[in-house]
Write an enzyme that holds these catalytic residues in place. Sequence first.
Site, PDB file in Angstrom:
ATOM      1  N   GLY A  16       0.712  -1.349   0.008  1.00 24.02           N
ATOM      2  CA  GLY A  16      -0.042  -0.326   0.069  1.00 24.02           C
ATOM      3  C   GLY A  16       0.830   1.215  -0.065  1.00 24.02           C
ATOM      4  N   ASP A  62      -5.414  -0.498 -17.367  1.00 23.34           N
ATOM      5  CA  ASP A  62      -5.731   0.183 -15.969  1.00 23.34           C
ATOM      6  C   ASP A  62      -4.867   1.441 -15.923  1.00 23.34           C
ATOM      7  OD1 ASP A  62      -3.641  -2.020 -15.944  1.00 23.34           O
ATOM      8  OD2 ASP A  62      -3.294  -1.356 -13.859  1.00 23.34           O
TER       9      ASP A  62
HETATM   10  P1  AMP Z   1       0.730   0.164 -11.367  1.00 29.39           P
HETATM   11  O1  AMP Z   1       1.749  -0.848 -11.702  1.00 29.39           O
HETATM   12  O2  AMP Z   1       1.299   1.160 -10.351  1.00 29.39           O
HETATM   13  O3  AMP Z   1      -0.125   0.697 -12.252  1.00 29.39           O
HETATM   14  O4  AMP Z   1      -0.087  -0.966 -10.310  1.00 29.39           O
HETATM   15  C1  AMP Z   1      -0.622  -1.902 -10.880  1.00 29.39           C
HETATM   16  C2  AMP Z   1      -1.733  -2.426  -9.712  1.00 29.39           C
HETATM   17  O5  AMP Z   1      -0.872  -2.930  -8.533  1.00 29.39           O
HETATM   18  C3  AMP Z   1      -2.728  -1.693  -9.268  1.00 29.39           C
HETATM   19  O6  AMP Z   1      -4.010  -2.177  -8.892  1.00 29.39           O
HETATM   20  C4  AMP Z   1      -2.082  -1.146  -7.984  1.00 29.39           C
HETATM   21  O7  AMP Z   1      -2.681  -0.362  -6.917  1.00 29.39           O
HETATM   22  C5  AMP Z   1      -1.340  -2.048  -7.403  1.00 29.39           C
HETATM   23  N1  AMP Z   1      -0.161  -1.701  -6.693  1.00 29.39           N
HETATM   24  C6  AMP Z   1       1.072  -1.259  -7.246  1.00 29.39           C
HETATM   25  N2  AMP Z   1       2.000  -1.021  -6.226  1.00 29.39           N
HETATM   26  C7  AMP Z   1       1.198  -1.549  -4.990  1.00 29.39           C
HETATM   27  C8  AMP Z   1       1.905  -1.761  -3.731  1.00 29.39           C
HETATM   28  N3  AMP Z   1       2.870  -0.951  -3.388  1.00 29.39           N
HETATM   29  N4  AMP Z   1       0.970  -2.005  -2.757  1.00 29.39           N
HETATM   30  C9  AMP Z   1      -0.562  -2.308  -3.318  1.00 29.39           C
HETATM   31  N5  AMP Z   1      -0.891  -2.259  -4.434  1.00 29.39           N
HETATM   32  C10 AMP Z   1      -0.019  -1.851  -5.381  1.00 29.39           C
HETATM   33 MG    MG Z   2      -1.554   1.681 -12.280  1.00 29.75          MG
END
Ligand code: AMP
Ligand code: MG
Length: 489
Positions: free
Chosen positions: A124, A250
């Site tokens: 998170g 996404d």
């Molecule tokens: P992203 O690669 O940042 O676009 O994230 C892809 C997915 O992973 C999304 O659903 C984010 O909310 C989740 N996510 C990325 N980093 C974290 C983290 N450190 N903790 C929880 N969820 C994460």
């Molecule tokens: Mg993302």
Amino acid sequence: MWSFSSVSNRFAALPEAFFSKVAPTPLENTRWVAWNSALAKQLSLPESHQSHPQLMSILSGSDVPKNFVPIAMKYAGHQFGVYNPDLGDGRGLLLCELTDVNGAVWDIHLKGAGMTPYSRSGDGRAVLRSTIREYLCSEAMHGLGIPTTRALGMMVSDTPVYREKAEQGALLIRCAESHIRFGHFEHFFYTQQWDELKLLADKVIDWYWPECRMSAHPYESMFQRVVDTTAKMIAKWQAIGFTHGVMNTDNMSIIGQTFDYGPFAFLDDYDPSYICNHSDYEGRYAFDQQPRIALWNLSALAHSLSTLISKDRLENALSAYEGLLGRYFSSEMRNKLGLLSRQEGDTELFSDLFSLLERQNTDYTNFMRQLAMVDQKGYQPVLDLFVDRSMAGKWLERYIRRCELEVDEKGDVVTNCTRCNRMRQHNPKYILRNYLAQQAIEKAQQGDFSMVNSLAKLLRSPFDEHPKHEKLASLPPDWGKGMEISCSS
Ligand code: AMP
Ligand code: MG
């Protein structure tokens, strides 16, 4: 002036299938290290973060007033071409909405605010380096006139966050007129929640494009706008030399704004096959793949809208993408080259330039900025950017002859001075090169945020000359060229 009662949260008023209510988990010993006073002013917030401690504790996630309903949005998405139903705000929260001085409604989103039901195995949190990169890049994109989410401020904390090693946890206050992604629609489509899918489309129309209601086919009209704004955004990326790095559905904003900054890069040498994402082994999101991938993503969205819009209408809207992109890109390039009229041979002139830059590994931004200086008297400084000068010289001769065909409203040939001034408004002197971001991060990790803040200020007016910051327009050192950035953020 801002007050507790002036906040809203339209998304939180939707049925609970759209989100989970989650309170932020505060970080330890947070300090504001960047505050975007211009954006704060636009949102009627204090221009200095020091003047309103109570507001700051709300924005840091440590105080949630009674009328606030922070939520984690549920969405899904195609990641590297594979559908993942388990996505959602895993470390971000939509805290509230604020209406700006122009009447526009902005989401106030906390990135790095703790775990949510969608965190999967994540913690998170967001680390300092990725928070700085998003803060700087979203402001740089805004300065360049590219549709983007914005950054209101950034905090650092003493909370350790473990990636390959322990790092400092940070928090970004992200602002955008929408946090709705293509993946929001995909979630409702693949879970067959047809009423929610329709409600979401209705809200997108009501909030962003109410004029679609006038159309005989409002949902088709909405989708046409998604296609159009996406094509415009991609044309601007390609013209400026920006590569996003993770164009999963996404990470695609429904209103065509650059969204979710991860391993992005601005091109240094003009290399169309450049892959900035360390984990993108096949180059799916390489710079020159972006136009094609955006269409792939739009097709995935179209599929998710197939209960609302007929197949023919969806195909028709998708088929407009290529033409729109071509027109937007050509208009961007005409502005960059100072060639506003259409002349025979322009297409070849443009494509020969890209081949020349690619073959000679020329710095894209530097070349484009210097090109404004070319005139009939010479082009030596531009020629000096090339290894094979005879090949470059031939193109520059053609370019000079082509400039002579540009006439103003009175029919007079456009002067070099006019062309030069115009071109400078479209060719930045300063971009967020990865090596600059890296230097700012390394200083910030030692507790010195001066470079983060001076870069943010500079990048908000990248087309102007900043004599005191001439060094920040320098080409990258060898270690900073073609950097690949890890997705772990
Ligand atoms: P992203 O690669 O940042 O676009 O994230 C892809 C997915 O992973 C999304 O659903 C984010 O909310 C989740 N996510 C990325 N980093 C974290 C983290 N450190 N903790 C929880 N969820 C994460
Ligand atoms: Mg993302």
